[in-house]
Design a protein around this motif. Structure first.
Motif, PDB file in Angstrom:
ATOM      1  N   LEU A 134      -0.097   6.516  -6.100  1.00  0.00           N
ATOM      2  CA  LEU A 134      -0.979   6.796  -7.105  1.00  0.00           C
ATOM      3  C   LEU A 134      -2.232   7.251  -6.317  1.00  0.00           C
ATOM      4  N   THR A 135      -2.465   7.290  -5.226  1.00  0.00           N
ATOM      5  CA  THR A 135      -3.532   8.057  -4.681  1.00  0.00           C
ATOM      6  C   THR A 135      -3.027   9.438  -4.044  1.00  0.00           C
ATOM      7  N   ARG A 136      -1.946   9.647  -3.592  1.00  0.00           N
ATOM      8  CA  ARG A 136      -1.407  10.895  -2.951  1.00  0.00           C
ATOM      9  C   ARG A 136      -0.092  11.231  -3.321  1.00  0.00           C
TER      10      ARG A 136
ATOM     11  N   SER B 200      -8.195  -1.328  -4.761  1.00  0.00           N
ATOM     12  CA  SER B 200      -7.914  -0.244  -3.758  1.00  0.00           C
ATOM     13  C   SER B 200      -7.684   1.072  -4.229  1.00  0.00           C
ATOM     14  N   THR B 201      -7.116   1.050  -5.353  1.00  0.00           N
ATOM     15  CA  THR B 201      -6.796   2.356  -6.010  1.00  0.00           C
ATOM     16  C   THR B 201      -7.503   2.602  -7.247  1.00  0.00           C
ATOM     17  N   ARG B 202      -8.639   1.742  -7.297  1.00  0.00           N
ATOM     18  CA  ARG B 202      -9.626   1.903  -8.527  1.00  0.00           C
ATOM     19  C   ARG B 202      -8.664   2.036 -10.040  1.00  0.00           C
ATOM     20  N   ALA B 203      -7.615   1.399  -9.697  1.00  0.00           N
ATOM     21  CA  ALA B 203      -6.792   1.251 -11.076  1.00  0.00           C
ATOM     22  C   ALA B 203      -7.245   0.198 -12.025  1.00  0.00           C
TER      23      ALA B 203
ATOM     24  N   GLU C 176       0.144   2.047  -3.714  1.00  0.00           N
ATOM     25  CA  GLU C 176      -1.000   2.755  -3.470  1.00  0.00           C
ATOM     26  C   GLU C 176      -1.099   4.013  -3.171  1.00  0.00           C
ATOM     27  N   LEU C 177      -0.260   4.658  -2.224  1.00  0.00           N
ATOM     28  CA  LEU C 177       0.166   5.927  -2.098  1.00  0.00           C
ATOM     29  C   LEU C 177       0.704   6.790  -3.009  1.00  0.00           C
TER      30      LEU C 177
ATOM     31  N   PRO D 200      -5.199   5.435 -14.107  1.00  0.00           N
ATOM     32  CA  PRO D 200      -4.408   4.704 -13.482  1.00  0.00           C
ATOM     33  C   PRO D 200      -4.565   3.272 -13.650  1.00  0.00           C
TER      34      PRO D 200
ATOM     35  N   ASP E 275       0.863   7.561 -13.281  1.00  0.00           N
ATOM     36  CA  ASP E 275      -0.086   6.681 -12.585  1.00  0.00           C
ATOM     37  C   ASP E 275      -0.264   5.521 -13.184  1.00  0.00           C
TER      38      ASP E 275
ATOM     39  N   ARG F 105       0.714  -1.247   0.152  1.00  0.00           N
ATOM     40  CA  ARG F 105      -0.025   0.079   0.131  1.00  0.00           C
ATOM     41  C   ARG F 105       0.775   1.371  -0.019  1.00  0.00           C
TER      42      ARG F 105
END
Ligand code: ATP
Length: 420
Positions: free
Chosen positions: A185-187, A222-225, A182-183, A259, A303, A178
């Motif tokens: 990609l999301t932030r 979780s990242t909607r990728a 994940e991070l 993404p 992304d 994550r």
């Protein structure tokens, strides 16, 4: 009276007259019998000839059908021959469209040609793959988008629908994944502010069936990728000569659907250390070089993230593990006792379980089982219950399922399972 003695009596005279008539009738009868017999013979001959005629007609019809078929086959072969005689079409990519009749096409050796466009071509655009006649270099066909073949060969999932709660154990691996995938990609701004570059690619390694694919799918969810999966061994075995092209297109596809998370399973099939090369190796090397080029071409905070998995990290080419490539390496081990109980719980969530089932005791009995084996055990236990026409699954069903999966007698048990 002598005269009267010699003279025939009337009776005699009548007899003499009737005898030849009688003979004639006999003869006539005989003749008509003969004629009748002859007619019968002729009729039967006629019947035979008629059936012979019918037979011949059927044979003629059959031969005509065969003739027709053969004529069609000749036509087909002639067409085939024509096709073989025509020179192959050149394939290129349109780099510029000048006007309705002319376009610039680049072919694979790097040369560009100004070519004519045949009329009535649909879908011609800059970037289209086209087929050109070699003799007069004119575009005769617009080829289907290369992605269509790629999509058939790789798994592209908009939403994987796997979340972290479906993974047993592997808490540390989930946290690390994550953080690294994940991070960014999301932030992405967090990394920018601190001034560090997140890892480009993450390598998951460990025995088969331990949840590597599951982890990658859960991060994508979780990242909607978009999740794009390709299997290394397929790149080099199924698509000989196309491996490098497929890698390039796969990344193009991922960028278009960003993404996205590109998951490369069995990385070792393309990324094994390079030895003195044979022809087959060269093909694998080209695929690997393309993969390295794609990894290097990435914007780290972009992304598209790459996750690869392997069971053989020891044979990977060190070039893959250099910073900026797969520089975060995460081990995905066999599940320990606690993780096994957790995985069994996950796979029995939707099952009707009797109160006597003790997952801790079952976990002790499944030493050496991987996640895939445990999933199989849950299914088999359910099957035992169904066979006994019960609507709930008991502890004993699980014990029998463990025995069955252990002995490998279940046809669906995973061949690569570690269950000793
Ligand atoms: P391979 O190296 O053979 O590709 P893998 O490590 O990618 O294997 P997965 O494909 O993720 O393994 O796992 C196969 C199946 O086993 C999963 O679909 C899942 O049902 C089950 N499984 C494996 N590990 C776990 C786990 N930790 N938690 C829950 N289920 C698991």
């Amino acid at each position: 009276m002598a005269g009267s003695e010699d003279a025939p009596t009337r009776h005699q005279q009548q007899n003499e007259k009737e005898e030849p008539r009688h003979e004639m009738t006999e003869e006539l009868n005989e003749y008509s019998r003969y004629l009748l017999e002859k007619m019968r013979q002729l009729e039967s001959k006629n019947d035979t000839l008629r059936s012979l005629n019918y037979q011949m007609e059927t044979e003629i019809q059959m031969s005509e059908r065969i003739k027709l078929k053969q004529e069609q086959e000749i036509k087909r072969l002639k067409r085939e021959l024509e096709k073989l005689k025509t020179p192959p079409l050149l394939v290129g990519t349109v780099s510029d469209i000048i006007d309705e009749e002319r376009a610039v096409v680049k072919i694979s050796n790097g040369n560009s040609f100004l070519v004519r466009v045949s009329s009535g071509l649909d879908g011609l655009d800059v970037g289209s793959r086209v087929a050109m006649n070699q003799q007069n270099l004119s575009i005769v066909e617009v080829l289907p988008s290369t992605y269509s073949t790629l999509i058939r060969h790789s798994e592209v999932i908009e939403d994987t629908n796997v979340d972290f709660s479906q993974i047993g154990g592997l808490k540390e691996q989930i946290r690390e994944l994550r953080e690294t995938v994940e991070l960014p990609l999301t932030r992405p701004e967090l990394f920018e502010k601190v001034g560090i570059e997140p890892p480009q690619g993450v390598l998951l390694y460990g025995p088969p069936g331990t949840g590597k694919t599951l982890l990658a799918k859960a991060v994508a969810h979780s990242t909607r990728a978009t999740f794009v999966r390709i299997v290394g061994s397929e790149l080099v075995q199924k698509y000989i000569g196309e491996g490098a092209r497929l890698v390039r297109e796969l990344f193009e596809l991922a960028r278009e659907n960003a993404p996205s998370i590109v998951f490369i399973d069995e990385l070792d099939a393309v990324g094994a250390k390079r030895y003195e090369s044979t022809t087959g190796d060269r093909e694998v090397q080209r695929t690997l070089m393309q993969l390295l080029a794609e990894l290097d071409g990435f914007e780290p905070r972009g992304d598209v993230k790459v996750i690869a998995a392997t069971n053989r990290p020891d044979i990977l080419d060190p070039a893959l593990l250099r910073p900026g490539r797969f520089d975060r390496i995460i081990e995905v081990p066999m599940p320990d006792e606690g993780a096994r109980a957790e995985i069994l719980r996950i796979h029995t969530r939707n099952m009707n379980i009797s109160g006597d089932v003790n997952f801790e005791r079952l976990a002790k009995l499944t030493e050496g089982a991987n996640g895939a084996d445990l999933r199989m055990i849950a299914i088999e236990a359910g099957m035992f219950a169904i066979r006994q026409e019960r609507e709930y699954v008991t502890h004993r069903d699980f014990e029998m399922a463990i025995e069955k999966v252990k002995s490998g007698s279940s046809p669906s048990s995973y061949p690569e399972g570690m269950f000793a």
